[in-house]
Design an enzyme around this catalytic site. Structure first.
Site, PDB file in Angstrom:
ATOM      1  N   ASN A  42      -4.631  -2.063 -15.645  1.00 55.22           N
ATOM      2  CA  ASN A  42      -5.935  -1.444 -15.914  1.00 55.22           C
ATOM      3  C   ASN A  42      -5.791  -0.452 -17.078  1.00 55.22           C
ATOM      4  O   ASN A  42      -5.134   0.582 -16.937  1.00 55.22           O
ATOM      5  CB  ASN A  42      -6.407  -0.727 -14.639  1.00 55.22           C
ATOM      6  CG  ASN A  42      -7.776  -0.084 -14.796  1.00 55.22           C
ATOM      7  OD1 ASN A  42      -8.288   0.053 -15.904  1.00 55.22           O
ATOM      8  ND2 ASN A  42      -8.354   0.315 -13.673  1.00 55.22           N
ATOM      9  N   CYS A  68     -13.754   3.924 -16.565  1.00 58.12           N
ATOM     10  CA  CYS A  68     -13.456   2.586 -17.091  1.00 58.12           C
ATOM     11  C   CYS A  68     -14.707   1.878 -17.596  1.00 58.12           C
ATOM     12  O   CYS A  68     -14.612   0.806 -18.190  1.00 58.12           O
ATOM     13  CB  CYS A  68     -12.762   1.751 -16.024  1.00 58.12           C
ATOM     14  SG  CYS A  68     -11.174   2.439 -15.540  1.00 58.12           S
ATOM     15  N   HIS A  71     -14.215  -5.822 -16.582  1.00 57.74           N
ATOM     16  CA  HIS A  71     -13.198  -4.766 -16.668  1.00 57.74           C
ATOM     17  C   HIS A  71     -11.975  -5.206 -15.861  1.00 57.74           C
ATOM     18  O   HIS A  71     -12.091  -5.658 -14.719  1.00 57.74           O
ATOM     19  CB  HIS A  71     -13.766  -3.459 -16.123  1.00 57.74           C
ATOM     20  CG  HIS A  71     -12.706  -2.440 -15.850  1.00 57.74           C
ATOM     21  ND1 HIS A  71     -11.797  -2.054 -16.809  1.00 57.74           N
ATOM     22  CD2 HIS A  71     -12.386  -1.754 -14.717  1.00 57.74           C
ATOM     23  CE1 HIS A  71     -10.976  -1.164 -16.280  1.00 57.74           C
ATOM     24  NE2 HIS A  71     -11.301  -0.966 -15.027  1.00 57.74           N
TER      25      HIS A  71
HETATM   26  N1  COA Z   1       3.702  -1.645  -2.618  1.00 53.85           N
HETATM   27  C1  COA Z   1       3.822  -1.907  -1.318  1.00 53.85           C
HETATM   28  N2  COA Z   1       2.939  -1.475  -0.400  1.00 53.85           N
HETATM   29  C2  COA Z   1       1.901  -0.766  -0.837  1.00 53.85           C
HETATM   30  C3  COA Z   1       1.715  -0.450  -2.179  1.00 53.85           C
HETATM   31  C4  COA Z   1       2.667  -0.919  -3.096  1.00 53.85           C
HETATM   32  N3  COA Z   1       2.578  -0.682  -4.423  1.00 53.85           N
HETATM   33  N4  COA Z   1       0.587   0.274  -2.303  1.00 53.85           N
HETATM   34  C5  COA Z   1       0.066   0.417  -1.081  1.00 53.85           C
HETATM   35  N5  COA Z   1       0.870  -0.207  -0.181  1.00 53.85           N
HETATM   36  C6  COA Z   1       0.702  -0.322   1.246  1.00 53.85           C
HETATM   37  C7  COA Z   1      -0.170   0.763   1.823  1.00 53.85           C
HETATM   38  O1  COA Z   1       0.598   1.917   2.043  1.00 53.85           O
HETATM   39  C8  COA Z   1      -0.639   0.115   3.103  1.00 53.85           C
HETATM   40  O2  COA Z   1       0.373   0.242   4.055  1.00 53.85           O
HETATM   41  P1  COA Z   1       0.007   0.519   5.608  1.00 53.85           P
HETATM   42  O3  COA Z   1      -0.815  -0.654   6.038  1.00 53.85           O
HETATM   43  O4  COA Z   1       1.331   0.639   6.249  1.00 53.85           O
HETATM   44  O5  COA Z   1      -0.790   1.791   5.589  1.00 53.85           O
HETATM   45  C9  COA Z   1      -0.756  -1.360   2.721  1.00 53.85           C
HETATM   46  O6  COA Z   1       0.013  -1.530   1.535  1.00 53.85           O
HETATM   47  C10 COA Z   1      -2.169  -1.815   2.469  1.00 53.85           C
HETATM   48  O7  COA Z   1      -2.783  -0.851   1.626  1.00 53.85           O
HETATM   49  P2  COA Z   1      -4.241  -1.048   1.130  1.00 53.85           P
HETATM   50  O8  COA Z   1      -4.662   0.139   0.342  1.00 53.85           O
HETATM   51  O9  COA Z   1      -5.114  -1.472   2.279  1.00 53.85           O
HETATM   52  O10 COA Z   1      -4.073  -2.326   0.163  1.00 53.85           O
HETATM   53  P3  COA Z   1      -5.179  -3.106  -0.593  1.00 53.85           P
HETATM   54  O11 COA Z   1      -5.066  -4.538  -0.285  1.00 53.85           O
HETATM   55  O12 COA Z   1      -6.528  -2.451  -0.474  1.00 53.85           O
HETATM   56  O13 COA Z   1      -4.727  -2.919  -2.097  1.00 53.85           O
HETATM   57  C11 COA Z   1      -5.240  -1.620  -4.050  1.00 53.85           C
HETATM   58  C12 COA Z   1      -4.644  -1.616  -2.652  1.00 53.85           C
HETATM   59  C13 COA Z   1      -5.115  -0.229  -4.646  1.00 53.85           C
HETATM   60  C14 COA Z   1      -4.450  -2.623  -4.900  1.00 53.85           C
HETATM   61  C15 COA Z   1      -6.713  -2.070  -3.964  1.00 53.85           C
HETATM   62  O14 COA Z   1      -7.376  -1.323  -2.982  1.00 53.85           O
HETATM   63  C16 COA Z   1      -7.424  -1.905  -5.282  1.00 53.85           C
HETATM   64  O15 COA Z   1      -7.102  -2.553  -6.257  1.00 53.85           O
HETATM   65  N6  COA Z   1      -8.438  -1.060  -5.314  1.00 53.85           N
HETATM   66  C17 COA Z   1      -9.196  -0.841  -6.538  1.00 53.85           C
HETATM   67  C18 COA Z   1      -8.376  -0.038  -7.503  1.00 53.85           C
HETATM   68  C19 COA Z   1      -9.031   0.048  -8.826  1.00 53.85           C
HETATM   69  O16 COA Z   1      -9.391  -0.962  -9.363  1.00 53.85           O
HETATM   70  N7  COA Z   1      -9.195   1.267  -9.349  1.00 53.85           N
HETATM   71  C20 COA Z   1      -9.742   1.482 -10.628  1.00 53.85           C
HETATM   72  C21 COA Z   1     -11.160   1.149 -10.667  1.00 53.85           C
HETATM   73  S1  COA Z   1     -11.753   1.258 -12.291  1.00 53.85           S
END
Ligand code: COA
Length: 335
Positions: A276, A119, A246
């Protein structure tokens, strides 16, 4: 690492911007019908409400051509002498996307190549295009970021499917002087392969991501690179009029803005509508913001990105404003 801009008095100056989005929109409600998720979860954790997704009839090359054509129709007429396409999702492993894009734009014969830096690809491509101009290899260059990231996650993976969309964005660069509006400042770039597994996809294969670690790295790297780019340009962060981060997640960009002390109303965003879009994200945001008036002539603009690799980068420019800037094809106008 900081890539020099304005070597020998030659700077790369932005003189056109464009973008393209696939017409098909997938809303959060569409996703809840096939994934164990909710609109509330996606909006509150990511800021994303919908994303544009390309069908089989719309390739990365198609999106790149549309964005590039719009950028060329914007602003000053130029004869393009080089083309760089940043993408992580080329239509084929070989050959590169850029020569086909050049030919479809009527530019057969110019140097044209792809660049993959996740990205952050658009900022890497800007730096290399600015380098071609600084070296005198080209007087002008077209820089495109194009990705079809919606195709990467496994269809049933609720942790990654909601995050990604498809699109392309482009800017036209010409040689000019470092003190004119649109001149790129020094470009700060970096990478760290120890984090290579945090966002990864085999060829072919589904995307895997360690969301929490990626989140922390993204905030840290974009904040640090932004500070470095501002210092390299001789800017005070308090003078930044527009932050163009980004578009990965609204919580990531909010943290970055807070760490930099940039108020919310100076942060530009398309995340709600696009998700994204990878290498397309920054030029798409520039095109959209120039079209809707959130980015105006004279705005001191700080660009920053983070992506798979890990890679990161940042740079500065004062928005030229003469770009006519159309709304991205396929975009909603209600934001
Ligand atoms: N809907 C509902 N629940 C979801 C879910 C969804 N779409 N995706 C994940 N969960 C759940 C998980 O399974 C987890 O459940 P658990 O506690 O029972 O294990 C819970 O939500 C929390 O997951 P977690 O990964 O801790 O959530 P988060 O607050 O970190 O958010 C992202 C997850 C992916 C949104 C976040 O980590 C993120 O944006 N990361 C960066 C991603 C990114 O930008 N990537 C590209 C970079 S260029």
């Amino acid at each position: 690492m900081t890539a020099a801009s304005g070597v020998g008095g030659r700077a790369a100056v932005v003189c056109g911007v464009g973008a393209a989005l696939p017409p098909h929109i997938v809303s959060n409600a569409d996703l809840t019908a096939r994934l164990d998720t909710t609109d509330e979860w996606i909006r509150s954790r990511t800021g994303i409400a919908r994303r544009h997704v390309a069908g089989k009839d719309l390739s990365t090359t198609d999106l790149a051509v549309r964005a590039a054509a719009q950028a060329l129709a914007d602003g000053e007429p130029v004869t393009v002498e080089a083309l760089v396409v940043a993408t992580t999702t080329p239509d084929r492993c070989c050959p590169a996307t850029a020569p086909a894009v050049a030919t479809r734009l009527g530019l057969t014969g110019i140097p044209a190549y792809d660049l993959a830096a996740g990205c952050t690809g658009f900022l890497y491509a800007l730096a290399t295009a600015a380098g071609l101009i600084a070296a005198g290899t080209a007087q002008t260059a077209l820089v495109v970021g194009a990705d079809r990231l919606a195709a990467l996650p496994a269809p049933g993976d609720r942790t990654t499917v909601p995050l990604f969309g498809d699109g392309a964005g482009a800017v036209v660069l010409r040689h000019g002087s470092a003190d004119e509006a649109g001149a790129l400042g020094p470009v700060v770039l970096g990478s760290d392969g120890t984090g290579a597994d945090l966002i990864r996809a085999s060829c072919p294969g589904a995307l895997h991501m360690d969301g929490g670690d990626v989140f922390r790295h993204a905030v840290d790297r974009m904040s640090t690179a932004s500070r470095q780019a501002a210092i390299a340009a001789g800017w005070d962060l308090a003078d930044v009029d527009r932050l163009v981060p980004h578009q990965a997640n609204s919580r990531i960009t909010a943290f970055v803005a807070r760490q930099l002390g940039v108020p919310d109303d100076r942060q530009l965003s398309t995340i709600a509508e696009t998700g994204n879009t990878g290498a397309a994200s920054i030029p798409l945001l520039l095109a959209r913001s120039a079209a809707d008036g959130h980015l105006e002539r004279g705005h001191r603009t700080l660009l920053t990105a983070f992506g798979a690799g890990l890679t990161w980068g940042a740079t500065t420019l004062t928005w030229p404003g003469h770009c006519r800037s159309h709304p991205p094809k396929g975009a909603r106008r209600d934001r």
